[in-house]
Scaffold this motif. Structure first.
Motif, PDB file in Angstrom:
ATOM      1  N   GLU A  98       0.673  -1.183  -0.161  1.00  0.00           N
ATOM      2  CA  GLU A  98      -0.002  -0.005  -0.071  1.00  0.00           C
ATOM      3  C   GLU A  98       0.975   1.369  -0.071  1.00  0.00           C
ATOM      4  OE1 GLU A  98      -4.002   0.759   2.134  1.00  0.00           O
ATOM      5  OE2 GLU A  98      -2.296   1.409   3.555  1.00  0.00           O
ATOM      6  N   LEU A  99       0.491   2.294  -0.977  1.00  0.00           N
ATOM      7  CA  LEU A  99       1.142   3.359  -1.026  1.00  0.00           C
ATOM      8  C   LEU A  99       0.001   4.604  -0.725  1.00  0.00           C
ATOM      9  CD1 LEU A  99       3.202   2.514  -4.096  1.00  0.00           C
ATOM     10  CD2 LEU A  99       4.349   3.082  -1.784  1.00  0.00           C
ATOM     11  N   LEU A 100       0.756   5.530   0.068  1.00  0.00           N
ATOM     12  CA  LEU A 100      -0.355   6.731   0.512  1.00  0.00           C
ATOM     13  C   LEU A 100       0.558   8.011  -0.133  1.00  0.00           C
ATOM     14  CD1 LEU A 100      -1.284   5.662   4.017  1.00  0.00           C
ATOM     15  CD2 LEU A 100      -2.523   5.383   1.902  1.00  0.00           C
ATOM     16  N   PRO A 101      -0.155   9.133  -0.015  1.00  0.00           N
ATOM     17  CA  PRO A 101       0.409  10.426  -0.211  1.00  0.00           C
ATOM     18  C   PRO A 101       1.899  10.577   0.325  1.00  0.00           C
ATOM     19  CG  PRO A 101      -1.893  10.695  -0.429  1.00  0.00           C
ATOM     20  CD  PRO A 101      -1.759   9.410   0.029  1.00  0.00           C
ATOM     21  N   GLN A 102       2.021  10.246   1.493  1.00  0.00           N
ATOM     22  CA  GLN A 102       3.140  10.384   2.102  1.00  0.00           C
ATOM     23  C   GLN A 102       4.360   9.342   1.770  1.00  0.00           C
ATOM     24  OE1 GLN A 102       1.331   8.294   5.554  1.00  0.00           O
ATOM     25  NE2 GLN A 102       3.149   7.844   6.025  1.00  0.00           N
ATOM     26  N   ASP A 103       4.021   8.449   0.964  1.00  0.00           N
ATOM     27  CA  ASP A 103       5.178   7.724   0.387  1.00  0.00           C
ATOM     28  C   ASP A 103       5.738   8.134  -1.085  1.00  0.00           C
ATOM     29  OD1 ASP A 103       4.989   5.870   2.261  1.00  0.00           O
ATOM     30  OD2 ASP A 103       2.855   5.222   1.336  1.00  0.00           O
ATOM     31  N   SER A 104       5.080   9.345  -1.304  1.00  0.00           N
ATOM     32  CA  SER A 104       5.628   9.890  -2.705  1.00  0.00           C
ATOM     33  C   SER A 104       6.978  10.444  -2.815  1.00  0.00           C
ATOM     34  CB  SER A 104       4.743  11.047  -3.205  1.00  0.00           C
ATOM     35  OG  SER A 104       3.256  10.914  -3.259  1.00  0.00           O
ATOM     36  N   GLY A 105       7.454  10.488  -4.050  1.00  0.00           N
ATOM     37  CA  GLY A 105       8.833  11.193  -4.413  1.00  0.00           C
ATOM     38  C   GLY A 105       8.438  12.542  -4.844  1.00  0.00           C
ATOM     39  N   THR A 106       9.514  13.045  -5.377  1.00  0.00           N
ATOM     40  CA  THR A 106       9.193  14.446  -6.241  1.00  0.00           C
ATOM     41  C   THR A 106      10.023  14.378  -7.508  1.00  0.00           C
ATOM     42  OG1 THR A 106      11.216  15.353  -5.635  1.00  0.00           O
ATOM     43  CG2 THR A 106       9.289  15.755  -4.040  1.00  0.00           C
ATOM     44  N   LYS A 107       9.422  15.383  -8.554  1.00  0.00           N
ATOM     45  CA  LYS A 107      10.112  15.259  -9.694  1.00  0.00           C
ATOM     46  C   LYS A 107      11.570  15.331  -9.543  1.00  0.00           C
ATOM     47  CE  LYS A 107      10.013  17.808 -14.155  1.00  0.00           C
ATOM     48  NZ  LYS A 107       9.491  19.018 -14.806  1.00  0.00           N
ATOM     49  N   GLN A 108      12.209  15.995  -8.869  1.00  0.00           N
ATOM     50  CA  GLN A 108      13.707  16.073  -8.726  1.00  0.00           C
ATOM     51  C   GLN A 108      14.447  15.115  -8.049  1.00  0.00           C
ATOM     52  OE1 GLN A 108      15.176  19.410  -6.355  1.00  0.00           O
ATOM     53  NE2 GLN A 108      17.097  19.016  -6.905  1.00  0.00           N
ATOM     54  N   PHE A 109      13.384  14.358  -6.964  1.00  0.00           N
ATOM     55  CA  PHE A 109      13.851  13.500  -6.120  1.00  0.00           C
ATOM     56  C   PHE A 109      12.846  12.220  -6.287  1.00  0.00           C
ATOM     57  CE2 PHE A 109      16.265  16.804  -3.992  1.00  0.00           C
ATOM     58  CZ  PHE A 109      17.555  16.812  -4.712  1.00  0.00           C
ATOM     59  N   PRO A 110      12.884  11.525  -7.424  1.00  0.00           N
ATOM     60  CA  PRO A 110      11.824  10.261  -7.188  1.00  0.00           C
ATOM     61  C   PRO A 110      12.379   9.142  -6.603  1.00  0.00           C
ATOM     62  CG  PRO A 110      13.035  10.182  -9.455  1.00  0.00           C
ATOM     63  CD  PRO A 110      13.660  11.430  -8.509  1.00  0.00           C
ATOM     64  N   ILE A 111      11.213   8.088  -6.338  1.00  0.00           N
ATOM     65  CA  ILE A 111      11.576   7.001  -5.559  1.00  0.00           C
ATOM     66  C   ILE A 111      11.439   5.862  -6.606  1.00  0.00           C
ATOM     67  CG2 ILE A 111      10.820   5.379  -3.806  1.00  0.00           C
ATOM     68  CD1 ILE A 111       9.599   7.861  -2.454  1.00  0.00           C
ATOM     69  N   LEU A 112      12.414   4.687  -6.682  1.00  0.00           N
ATOM     70  CA  LEU A 112      12.378   3.900  -7.574  1.00  0.00           C
ATOM     71  C   LEU A 112      12.390   2.450  -6.907  1.00  0.00           C
ATOM     72  CD1 LEU A 112      12.711   2.530 -10.373  1.00  0.00           C
ATOM     73  CD2 LEU A 112      15.348   3.240 -10.508  1.00  0.00           C
ATOM     74  N   TYR A 113      11.676   1.421  -7.069  1.00  0.00           N
ATOM     75  CA  TYR A 113      11.940   0.083  -6.786  1.00  0.00           C
ATOM     76  C   TYR A 113      12.214  -0.734  -7.949  1.00  0.00           C
ATOM     77  CZ  TYR A 113       9.085   1.859  -2.756  1.00  0.00           C
ATOM     78  OH  TYR A 113       8.588   2.282  -1.554  1.00  0.00           O
ATOM     79  N   LYS A 114      13.149  -1.410  -7.895  1.00  0.00           N
ATOM     80  CA  LYS A 114      13.822  -1.809  -9.257  1.00  0.00           C
ATOM     81  C   LYS A 114      14.398  -3.250  -8.782  1.00  0.00           C
ATOM     82  CE  LYS A 114      17.680  -0.691 -10.945  1.00  0.00           C
ATOM     83  NZ  LYS A 114      18.914   0.255 -11.349  1.00  0.00           N
ATOM     84  N   ALA A 115      14.532  -4.205  -9.801  1.00  0.00           N
ATOM     85  CA  ALA A 115      15.442  -5.406  -9.475  1.00  0.00           C
ATOM     86  C   ALA A 115      16.751  -5.164  -9.430  1.00  0.00           C
ATOM     87  CB  ALA A 115      15.039  -6.231 -10.930  1.00  0.00           C
ATOM     88  N   TYR A 116      17.369  -5.741  -8.517  1.00  0.00           N
ATOM     89  CA  TYR A 116      18.825  -5.568  -8.277  1.00  0.00           C
ATOM     90  C   TYR A 116      19.756  -6.037  -9.543  1.00  0.00           C
ATOM     91  CZ  TYR A 116      23.321  -6.594  -5.748  1.00  0.00           C
ATOM     92  OH  TYR A 116      24.685  -6.496  -5.582  1.00  0.00           O
TER      93      TYR A 116
END
Length: 555
Positions: A98-116
């Motif tokens: 579950e992701l809520l607004p508080q879990d957001s990144g920003t345009k300058q500093f996004p959040i990425l979940y990725k394969a290692y």
């Protein structure tokens, strides 16, 4: 000299700024997830240390919580890009992320979940079933302790990355409704006077029996109308009169002929999960009391050496913004991750239960659900082996991208964009609630409708300014791409969409009707359909399938 000195200082200052900019462009706070991780660890290490005191996290939720803690240290703002690297392996029985607004990144500093690196993580909503043993008759069986006494009533099973079918009959083709039994005399109930033929029918031969499991609501019927396929619960059977009743309302009725078509067409159905229906390779049956699972293998398969998986979780990801209040989940990406083994929703009970809708499996949800979500990207991800649509972008979703994803073996369809409500039903979104400016590109969507055959490859409902480009959509039992959700000429929020350069083929597969490779309905102002390749579109009824199908009030 002054000019030269100034030039040197300027060059040095430019170099200094470039170093700072480069640092922020390429650095990131990194957390790791592994199948042998622990959510009590820091998540700062890709492997568990020698002392087993620290290492990677175990779940997406654990990483999200670490990000929340880090943002708190930063004063609630993003100070750097954050990446979560997920190690390879299968993460079984994963709960909804579950992701809520508080879990957001920003345009300058996004959040990425990725394969290692090049590893291949699979986030699984399923549970492994072990102990399948070969029996004298060639079948395999095991007792699933979790399923005893109706504690785990799964309706899907995968073995060795292959979907096995819930036991059903006939194995090929259909059974047909013979007629409707007469209403009881002095029937004063207004509902039953109108809906008698939506619950009761006469069957042929011994196609239906008074199975003992009917009382537990275990036997279901897959009922085929022209453009919609519904699953309903068999409620009672009278073997003397050869009549049967279903608990859930069949929207288009169980009358033997579809009177809306010239000449009529026989109503078809398939019996599912009857105790004596297990008789064909690739089928399985679960005794819900004893927990005994029995499987008939496909040819030459030794099931005792393979992994069987049944689903326990329905939703893989749910992003929950509040668009009416201007609160959004933003600037989050997922890359290189597979999401598999998510279950279909409960059939429910009563007249409104079952899997039923008027168009495109409209009541069927998705295993990825986004509301009030902006600038989210899914890239190089796989969504497969589930009982629902793959993903849905509903109210207030803007500027999202789904790119180079592989969607297959899904319960209903591929991707839904927009709200599946008509203007005549009161759909009138506020500006923040509009769904628009999303891009679906270079995805491969195939073999949809594995639970509800009327799901569509891509369903663009009340939504505008989207791009559906360069996708391949195939092996869908219903329409490849639908555009619009009004069947009259009332105001539509479906406009200015571009549908181009898609490859749509092997649609309908001769099982449903009234469909197209690309289908439009209602007012779709300034929408462009161009440069698509469409072939092999086949319906149940002849001449009820075309390449591009402009249906009611298309404008």
């Amino acid at each position: 000299m002054k000019t030269k000195h100034t030039l040197v200082v300027s060059v040095f200052f430019f170099f200094f700024l470039t170093c700072i900019t480069s640092h922020h462009a390429f650095s990131a706070e990194i957390f790791y997830i592994s199948t042998n991780g622990n959510d009590s660890f820091s998540g700062n290490l890709p492997e568990v240390n020698k002392e087993s005191t620290d290492g990677p996290l175990a779940t997406l939720q654990g990483a999200r919580n670490r990000i929340r803690e880090l943002k708190t240290l930063w004063g609630g703002d993003m100070k750097d890009t954050i990446e979560v690297h997920i190690r390879g392996g299968v993460y079984y029985e994963s709960s909804t992320f579950e992701l809520l607004p508080q879990d957001s990144g920003t345009k300058q500093f996004p959040i990425l979940y990725k394969a290692y690196k090049e590893e291949k993580p699979i986030i699984s909503g399923g549970c492994k079933i072990s102990g399948l043993e070969k029996q004298i008759d060639g079948r395999y069986s095991t007792v699933v302790k979790k399923a005893k006494n109706n504690h785990w009533n799964f309706r899907q099973l995968w073995i060795n990355d292959k979907r096995y079918s819930l036991a059903h009959s006939p194995n090929k083709g259909y059974y047909y409704v013979k007629g409707i039994p007469p209403k009881p005399e002095n029937l004063n109930d207004s509902y039953w006077n109108k809906a008698w033929a939506s619950h009761n029918f006469i069957y042929e031969n011994n196609n239906i029996k008074d199975w003992p499991t009917i009382k537990n609501k275990e036997v279901t019927l897959e009922v085929f109308s022209l453009w919609e396929v519904q699953t309903v619960v068999l409620e009672s059977v009278d073997t003397q009169k050869r009549t049967a009743s279903v608990e859930n309302h069949v929207i288009w009725g169980l009358t033997p002929h579809e009177t809306i078509t010239p000449g009529g067409q026989a109503k078809r159905y398939i019996v599912q999960n009857a105790p004596d229906a297990l008789d064909y390779p690739g089928e399985w049956y679960l005794n819900r009391n004893t927990g005994k699972l029995t499987v008939i293998p496909f040819a030459n398969e030794d099931l005792s050496s393979l992994t069987a998986i049944a689903p326990v979780t329905e939703i893989a990801i749910e992003a929950k913004g509040n668009p009416s209040e201007g609160e959004f989940v933003e600037h989050i990406s997922f890359k290189g991750i597979s999401f598999m083994h998510y279950k279909s929703p409960s059939l429910g009970s009563g007249r409104e239960g079952g899997y039923r809708s008027t168009q495109g499996a409209a009541n069927h949800p998705a295993c990825m659900r986004f509301t009030g979500t902006n600038y989210l990207t899914l890239e190089d991800c796989t969504i497969a082996h589930n009982g629902t649509y793959a993903m849905e972008f509903s109210s207030g979703c803007k500027y999202n991208t789904v790119r180079k994803c592989h969607i297959y073996d899904v319960g209903a369809g591929g991707i839904v964009i927009g709200i599946r409500k008509t203007t005549s039903q009161g759909f009138a979104p506020k500006q923040n609630e509009l769904t628009s400016f999303n891009t679906i590109e270079n995805n491969y969507i195939h073999h949809t409708g594995q639970v509800v055959k009327s799901g569509m490859g891509i369903l663009l409902a009340q939504s505008n300014n989207n791009k559906i480009i360069n996708n391949e959509i195939s092996y869908s039992y219903q329409t490849g791409i639908q555009i619009g959700w009004n069947w009259d000429d009332s105001k539509s929020y479906s406009h200015d969409n571009f549908i181009g350069f898609n490859y749509v083929h092997d649609i309908g597969l001769g099982q449903t009707s009234d469909l197209g490779g690309i289908y439009t309905v209602g007012v779709n102002l300034r929408t462009t359909i161009a440069n698509n390749i469409i072939h092999d579109v086949f319906s149940w009824m002849e001449a009820h399938a075309v390449g591009i199908y402009p249906d009611e009030n298309t404008k």
